[in-house]
Design a protein around this motif. Structure first.
Motif, mmCIF file in Angstrom:
data_model
loop_
_atom_site.group_PDB
_atom_site.id
_atom_site.type_symbol
_atom_site.label_atom_id
_atom_site.label_comp_id
_atom_site.label_asym_id
_atom_site.label_seq_id
_atom_site.Cartn_x
_atom_site.Cartn_y
_atom_site.Cartn_z
ATOM 1 N N GLU A 45 0.820 -1.204 0.000
ATOM 2 C CA GLU A 45 0.000 0.000 0.000
ATOM 3 C C GLU A 45 0.857 1.258 0.000
ATOM 4 O O GLU A 45 0.579 2.223 -0.728
ATOM 5 C CB GLU A 45 -0.940 0.000 1.216
ATOM 6 N N ARG A 46 1.908 1.256 0.805
ATOM 7 C CA ARG A 46 2.801 2.413 0.832
ATOM 8 C C ARG A 46 3.532 2.568 -0.496
ATOM 9 O O ARG A 46 3.777 3.678 -0.962
ATOM 10 C CB ARG A 46 3.794 2.285 1.981
ATOM 11 N N ALA A 47 3.880 1.435 -1.115
ATOM 12 C CA ALA A 47 4.564 1.497 -2.400
ATOM 13 C C ALA A 47 3.661 2.105 -3.469
ATOM 14 O O ALA A 47 4.121 2.881 -4.313
ATOM 15 C CB ALA A 47 5.012 0.090 -2.815
ATOM 16 N N VAL A 48 2.381 1.779 -3.438
ATOM 17 C CA VAL A 48 1.438 2.344 -4.408
ATOM 18 C C VAL A 48 1.366 3.860 -4.243
ATOM 19 O O VAL A 48 1.386 4.615 -5.224
ATOM 20 C CB VAL A 48 0.047 1.709 -4.245
ATOM 21 N N ARG A 49 1.312 4.324 -2.997
ATOM 22 C CA ARG A 49 1.246 5.778 -2.759
ATOM 23 C C ARG A 49 2.534 6.463 -3.198
ATOM 24 O O ARG A 49 2.496 7.543 -3.811
ATOM 25 C CB ARG A 49 0.971 6.052 -1.272
ATOM 26 N N ALA A 50 3.683 5.843 -2.909
ATOM 27 C CA ALA A 50 4.956 6.442 -3.314
ATOM 28 C C ALA A 50 5.072 6.485 -4.835
ATOM 29 O O ALA A 50 5.564 7.470 -5.403
ATOM 30 C CB ALA A 50 6.123 5.656 -2.716
ATOM 31 N N ALA A 51 4.629 5.437 -5.507
ATOM 32 C CA ALA A 51 4.678 5.419 -6.965
ATOM 33 C C ALA A 51 3.836 6.538 -7.555
ATOM 34 O O ALA A 51 4.186 7.127 -8.586
ATOM 35 C CB ALA A 51 4.213 4.068 -7.489
ATOM 36 N N GLY A 52 2.723 6.847 -6.903
ATOM 37 C CA GLY A 52 1.836 7.901 -7.389
ATOM 38 C C GLY A 52 2.467 9.274 -7.384
ATOM 39 O O GLY A 52 1.967 10.183 -8.066
ATOM 40 N N ARG A 53 3.556 9.444 -6.656
ATOM 41 C CA ARG A 53 4.217 10.750 -6.618
ATOM 42 C C ARG A 53 5.150 10.966 -7.809
ATOM 43 O O ARG A 53 5.558 12.099 -8.072
ATOM 44 C CB ARG A 53 4.985 10.899 -5.299
ATOM 45 N N ILE A 54 5.503 9.889 -8.528
ATOM 46 C CA ILE A 54 6.419 10.056 -9.659
ATOM 47 C C ILE A 54 5.873 9.446 -10.953
ATOM 48 O O ILE A 54 6.533 9.519 -11.999
ATOM 49 C CB ILE A 54 7.804 9.439 -9.367
ATOM 50 N N ALA A 55 4.685 8.850 -10.902
ATOM 51 C CA ALA A 55 4.152 8.190 -12.094
ATOM 52 C C ALA A 55 2.623 8.182 -12.046
ATOM 53 O O ALA A 55 2.012 8.453 -11.002
ATOM 54 C CB ALA A 55 4.670 6.751 -12.191
ATOM 55 N N ARG A 56 2.029 7.905 -13.185
ATOM 56 C CA ARG A 56 0.580 7.681 -13.252
ATOM 57 C C ARG A 56 0.307 6.255 -12.785
ATOM 58 O O ARG A 56 0.878 5.301 -13.308
ATOM 59 C CB ARG A 56 0.080 7.877 -14.678
ATOM 60 N N VAL A 57 -0.559 6.110 -11.800
ATOM 61 C CA VAL A 57 -0.831 4.811 -11.195
ATOM 62 C C VAL A 57 -2.323 4.518 -11.286
ATOM 63 O O VAL A 57 -3.157 5.355 -10.928
ATOM 64 C CB VAL A 57 -0.383 4.783 -9.712
ATOM 65 N N ARG A 58 -2.650 3.325 -11.774
ATOM 66 C CA ARG A 58 -4.052 2.916 -11.777
ATOM 67 C C ARG A 58 -4.142 1.428 -11.511
ATOM 68 O O ARG A 58 -3.353 0.636 -12.039
ATOM 69 C CB ARG A 58 -4.734 3.271 -13.085
#
Length: 310
Positions: A172-185
């Motif tokens: 879950e934390r990785a998904v949030r961190a990824a959202g700061r540098i990439a488009r995440v869906r």
């Protein structure tokens, strides 16, 4: 290829479709220096030392190198001529199917045609270990290694990415961190989806997110010290941008485990898109190669089954 006898190897799937066919012979160790054999992967010293130990223990390698060619040139006629008669040897493949082997007519050995430049698809560490060992102790290993050359345009090799598993990463934390540098869906629940070019799949606990449109600032900041040929390659972006960013957010050391398979449901992993053949050849030709653990090419011949038929 050299003075040794030639063979044709064919691999068939469980329903009888030919999935691989090529020429087996002996590859001279100086092919790298002459530029005839191009390598796309840099070697790791630990793996080279391991292969050196195996070569010393066995007195050579029983597992053939796998080489890819745009075409086999005049050797194509050798292959077509040889497979018209019954195979000299047949071996069942563990996962199903059949591997068949023919000895080529002696005329091909006496006057072998030249092959075009070859790409080393699998066996970088074995080749480097043999080259080093032969330079230091010529009697410990011969100046040639068994090799299979496949015309991958007629009989395509599998070309897949090597994926990453990141121990200790909280999903879950990785998904949030990824959202700061990439488009995440988040993607629909589909068994083992395949990423499109430019997309990476963050997976774990039966769920998968697609990561795309990575921030140019993040890319530029983390890739600036790498070879220019690497900046668009999936393995470089994975190992130098995405995984470090996710791990830094959780104060983890970025130490992924590499696998050719999908991560287990209880693991958090990053599924990479496969590089293209053009990227692999370009990296090999330029000398930059590919980032470590970029590709998974195959299928490899069954070890120990390529002795003289009889």
């Amino acid at each position: 290829m050299g003075r040794a006898s030639y063979y044709v190897l064919e691999r068939m799937d469980p329903v009888g479709t030919v999935e691989q066919r090529g020429v087996v012979g002996a590859l001279a160790l100086h092919g790298v220096e002459s530029g005839h054999v191009l390598r796309h992967q840099r070697v790791g010293e630990n793996a080279v030392r391991h292969q050196t130990r195996l070569l010393k223990e066995r007195g050579g390698s029983v597992e053939p190198l796998l080489l890819a060619a745009h075409d086999l040139g005049a050797f194509h006629a050798c292959v077509e001529e040889t497979v018209r008669r019954p195979a000299d040897q047949e071996v069942l493949i563990p996962e199903g199917g059949l591997q068949r082997l023919w000895a080529c007519d002696v005329s091909w050995t006496l006057d072998p045609p030249a092959l075009p430049p070859l790409l080393l698809a699998d066996g970088h560490h074995r080749l480097e270990a043999a080259r080093r060992l032969h330079r230091v102790h010529p009697g410990a290993v011969g100046d040639r290694l068994l090799a299979l050359v496949v015309d991958y345009r007629r009989y395509p090799l599998t070309l897949a990415a090597t994926h990453r598993v990141v121990p200790g990463l909280d999903l879950e934390r990785a998904v949030r961190a990824a959202g700061r540098i990439a488009r995440v869906r988040e993607l629909p629940s589909v068994r083992r989806p395949v990423p499109r070019p430019g997309t990476y799949l963050l997976t774990g606990q039966g769920r998968t997110w697609g990561l795309s449109d990575i921030s140019p600032a993040a890319l530029a900041g983390r890739l600036r010290t790498l070879p220019a040929e690497w900046v668009e390659l999936p393995a470089a972006i994975s190992d130098h941008v995405l995984i470090p960013a996710l791990c830094e957010d959780q104060q983890l050391a970025p130490a992924p485990r590499y696998t050719s398979h999908y991560p287990a449901p209880d693991e958090v992993g990053l599924i990479l898109p496969a590089p293209t053949w053009d990227q692999i050849w370009a990296g090999a030709a330029s000398g930059a190669g590919m980032p470590p653990r970029s590709t998974h090419l195959g299928p490899s011949p069954i070890p120990g089954q390529l002795g003289a038929p009889g």
